[in-house]
Design a protein around this motif. Structure first.
Motif, short mmCIF file in Angstrom:
data_model
loop_
_atom_site.label_atom_id
_atom_site.label_comp_id
_atom_site.label_asym_id
_atom_site.label_seq_id
_atom_site.Cartn_x
_atom_site.Cartn_y
_atom_site.Cartn_z
N ALA A 259 0.76 -1.45 0.11
CA ALA A 259 -0.33 -0.03 0.25
C ALA A 259 0.88 1.52 0.29
CB ALA A 259 -0.93 -0.32 1.77
N LYS A 260 2.31 1.04 1.34
CA LYS A 260 2.90 2.67 0.65
C LYS A 260 3.80 2.85 -0.29
CE LYS A 260 3.63 2.17 5.72
NZ LYS A 260 4.91 1.61 6.82
N LYS A 261 4.09 1.13 -0.79
CA LYS A 261 4.66 1.47 -2.18
C LYS A 261 3.88 1.88 -3.21
CE LYS A 261 6.20 -2.33 -5.70
NZ LYS A 261 7.72 -1.60 -5.56
N TYR A 262 3.19 1.54 -3.41
CA TYR A 262 2.04 1.78 -4.65
C TYR A 262 1.75 3.63 -4.56
CZ TYR A 262 2.00 -2.74 -5.94
OH TYR A 262 2.63 -4.18 -6.36
N GLU A 263 1.41 3.99 -3.48
CA GLU A 263 1.17 5.45 -2.77
C GLU A 263 2.53 6.45 -3.66
OE1 GLU A 263 -0.59 7.87 0.96
OE2 GLU A 263 0.98 7.00 0.84
N ALA A 264 3.16 5.81 -3.05
CA ALA A 264 4.71 7.23 -3.57
C ALA A 264 4.74 6.72 -4.35
CB ALA A 264 6.11 6.25 -3.01
N GLU A 265 4.29 6.27 -5.15
CA GLU A 265 4.63 5.58 -6.84
C GLU A 265 3.75 6.16 -7.97
OE1 GLU A 265 5.62 1.42 -7.76
OE2 GLU A 265 7.21 1.01 -6.97
N ARG B 166 -7.26 -1.01 9.61
CA ARG B 166 -7.15 0.24 9.98
C ARG B 166 -5.33 0.56 10.27
NH1 ARG B 166 -8.67 -1.09 13.58
NH2 ARG B 166 -11.22 -0.47 14.27
N GLN B 167 -4.32 0.34 9.61
CA GLN B 167 -2.85 -0.20 9.76
C GLN B 167 -2.88 1.07 7.76
OE1 GLN B 167 -1.78 -4.05 10.06
NE2 GLN B 167 -0.45 -3.29 12.04
N ILE B 168 -3.39 0.32 7.47
CA ILE B 168 -3.51 0.55 5.93
C ILE B 168 -3.92 1.90 5.89
CG2 ILE B 168 -3.46 0.57 3.55
CD1 ILE B 168 -4.00 -2.75 4.11
N GLY B 169 -5.38 2.53 6.44
CA GLY B 169 -6.10 4.00 6.28
C GLY B 169 -5.01 4.55 6.79
N GLU B 170 -4.03 4.17 8.27
CA GLU B 170 -4.06 5.54 8.93
C GLU B 170 -1.83 5.69 8.17
OE1 GLU B 170 -3.06 3.49 12.62
OE2 GLU B 170 -5.33 4.42 13.17
N SER B 171 -1.60 4.77 7.62
CA SER B 171 -0.65 4.50 6.64
C SER B 171 0.08 5.51 5.25
CB SER B 171 0.17 3.70 6.65
OG SER B 171 0.15 2.65 8.06
N ILE B 172 -1.66 5.86 4.44
CA ILE B 172 -1.76 6.51 3.51
C ILE B 172 -2.40 7.64 3.24
CG2 ILE B 172 -0.91 4.42 2.06
CD1 ILE B 172 -3.58 3.69 1.24
N LEU C 133 3.83 2.46 -11.81
CA LEU C 133 2.70 3.23 -12.09
C LEU C 133 3.20 4.15 -12.23
CD1 LEU C 133 1.79 2.40 -8.90
CD2 LEU C 133 -0.39 2.75 -10.27
N ASP C 134 4.49 5.04 -12.76
CA ASP C 134 5.15 5.57 -13.81
C ASP C 134 4.76 6.29 -14.84
OD1 ASP C 134 6.42 8.42 -13.83
OD2 ASP C 134 7.13 7.54 -15.45
N ASP C 135 4.45 4.68 -15.60
CA ASP C 135 4.08 4.31 -17.46
C ASP C 135 2.84 4.49 -17.72
OD1 ASP C 135 6.59 3.98 -17.84
OD2 ASP C 135 6.34 1.94 -17.48
N LEU C 136 1.95 4.43 -16.42
CA LEU C 136 0.68 4.32 -16.39
C LEU C 136 0.11 6.05 -16.55
CD1 LEU C 136 -0.25 0.92 -14.59
CD2 LEU C 136 0.47 1.13 -16.80
N GLN C 137 0.71 6.30 -15.23
CA GLN C 137 -0.18 7.72 -15.04
C GLN C 137 1.01 8.47 -16.92
OE1 GLN C 137 -1.50 8.97 -13.55
NE2 GLN C 137 -1.99 7.93 -11.17
N GLN C 138 1.57 8.36 -17.10
CA GLN C 138 2.17 8.69 -18.21
C GLN C 138 0.96 8.95 -19.47
OE1 GLN C 138 4.84 10.88 -18.54
NE2 GLN C 138 4.23 11.82 -20.13
N VAL C 139 -0.17 7.16 -19.91
CA VAL C 139 -0.64 7.66 -20.26
C VAL C 139 -2.10 8.24 -20.46
CG1 VAL C 139 -2.48 6.02 -20.97
CG2 VAL C 139 -0.01 5.22 -21.14
N VAL C 140 -1.85 7.97 -18.99
CA VAL C 140 -3.54 9.37 -18.46
C VAL C 140 -2.79 10.66 -18.81
CG1 VAL C 140 -4.34 10.48 -16.93
CG2 VAL C 140 -3.65 7.57 -16.35
N LYS C 141 -1.89 11.66 -18.86
CA LYS C 141 -1.54 12.42 -19.31
C LYS C 141 -1.41 12.80 -20.62
CE LYS C 141 1.86 12.79 -15.18
NZ LYS C 141 3.42 13.00 -14.98
N GLU C 142 -0.88 12.08 -20.87
CA GLU C 142 -0.98 11.83 -22.69
C GLU C 142 -2.34 11.62 -23.16
OE1 GLU C 142 1.69 8.78 -23.77
OE2 GLU C 142 3.79 9.92 -23.28
#
Length: 250
Positions: A36-42, A67-73, A236-245
């Motif tokens: 969860a933390k990894k994908y948020e950061a990416e 609860r742990q995940i919700g408090e961490s992202i 996720l950077d590659d996927l977000q590039q698709v969204v941006k383009e």
């Protein structure tokens, strides 16, 4: 113009992230809190936590883990799996869910969508559909993590869910789940064109091109991704590039 979103998906079984193909051959992949933390950061726009065995095992959610995940992202956090009653919705939200995704519970009691949306607002209540195509060509809804064929028509169920108050619908194609051959564009289009609420395409993402295809060829507002992230096939950077383009109309 509405910005398209990438939703990272964590399928949870026995408190671990897992993934299979067409809901079979499920393999353990990692720790949900770390991922969860990894994908948020990416760069994921949202994160969804699906407890895939809660309904099958007829047990409650792993509220401590939620609860742990919700408090961490800080990105929007969606929780699904084992949501059978209005009390379950309340527990998930109190544990940190920004949105609650209801699947088998809504099939058993459709009024749950109405009750939950009236109390918490449609924007926080999602319907999740697991769908497969029959030999006759009908798109049919399945319950209990794809184990039970309800015989319900997916398009009609989507319309009913919107009428009852669902604010968003996740359309997961069982036939493509985990296969990485691309989303089922036909199913996604049929559902998206039958309702006015946002649709999340799910099941089959295997490349950045598949994200581009679903946004260019359907009216889906979001794309859910799992295997391609877990196995490091696409970033996720590659996927977000698709969204941006992209220049995607409403």
């Amino acid at each position: 113009m509405t910005r398209r979103k990438i939703i990272a998906c964590l399928d949870i079984d026995n408190r671990r992230v897992v993934k299979g193909k067409k809901f079979q051959d499920v393999k353990e992949l990692g720790d949900p809190l770390e991922l969860a933390k990894k994908y948020e950061a990416e760069g994921a726009d949202e994160l969804v936590f699906y407890d895939i065995s809660a309904s099958v095992q007829q047990r409650g959610m792993f509220l401590d883990l939620i609860r742990q995940i919700g408090e961490s992202i800080e990105i929007p956090f969606i929780v699904g799996g084992g949501i059978q009653t209005l009390s379950d919705v309340e527990l998930a939200i109190e544990a940190g869910a920004d949105k609650v995704s209801i699947n088998s519970g809504a099939l058993k009691n459709p009024d749950l969508l109405r009750e939950a949306s009236e109390r918490y607002g449609s924007s926080r209540i999602m319907l999740s559909m697991d769908v497969s195509q029959s030999e006759s060509g009908q798109w049919t809804v399945f319950a209990k993590a794809g184990n039970e064929d309800t015989g319900m028509d997916a398009i009609e169920w989507a319309k009913e869910a919107e009428r009852l108050g669902a604010g968003e619908i996740v359309v997961n194609c069982i036939d493509e789940d985990g296969m990485r051959n691309g989303y089922n564009l036909e199913l996604t289009s049929l559902v998206a064109n039958s309702v006015s609420i946002p649709i999340v395409a799910s099941g089959g993402a295997g490349s950045a091109q598949h994200i581009r295809d679903v946004f260019e060829q359907t009216n889906a507002q979001s794309a859910l991704v799992a295997s391609v992230l877990h196995f490091g096939i696409v970033s996720l950077d590659d996927l977000q590039q698709v969204v941006k383009e992209g220049s995607y109309g409403d």
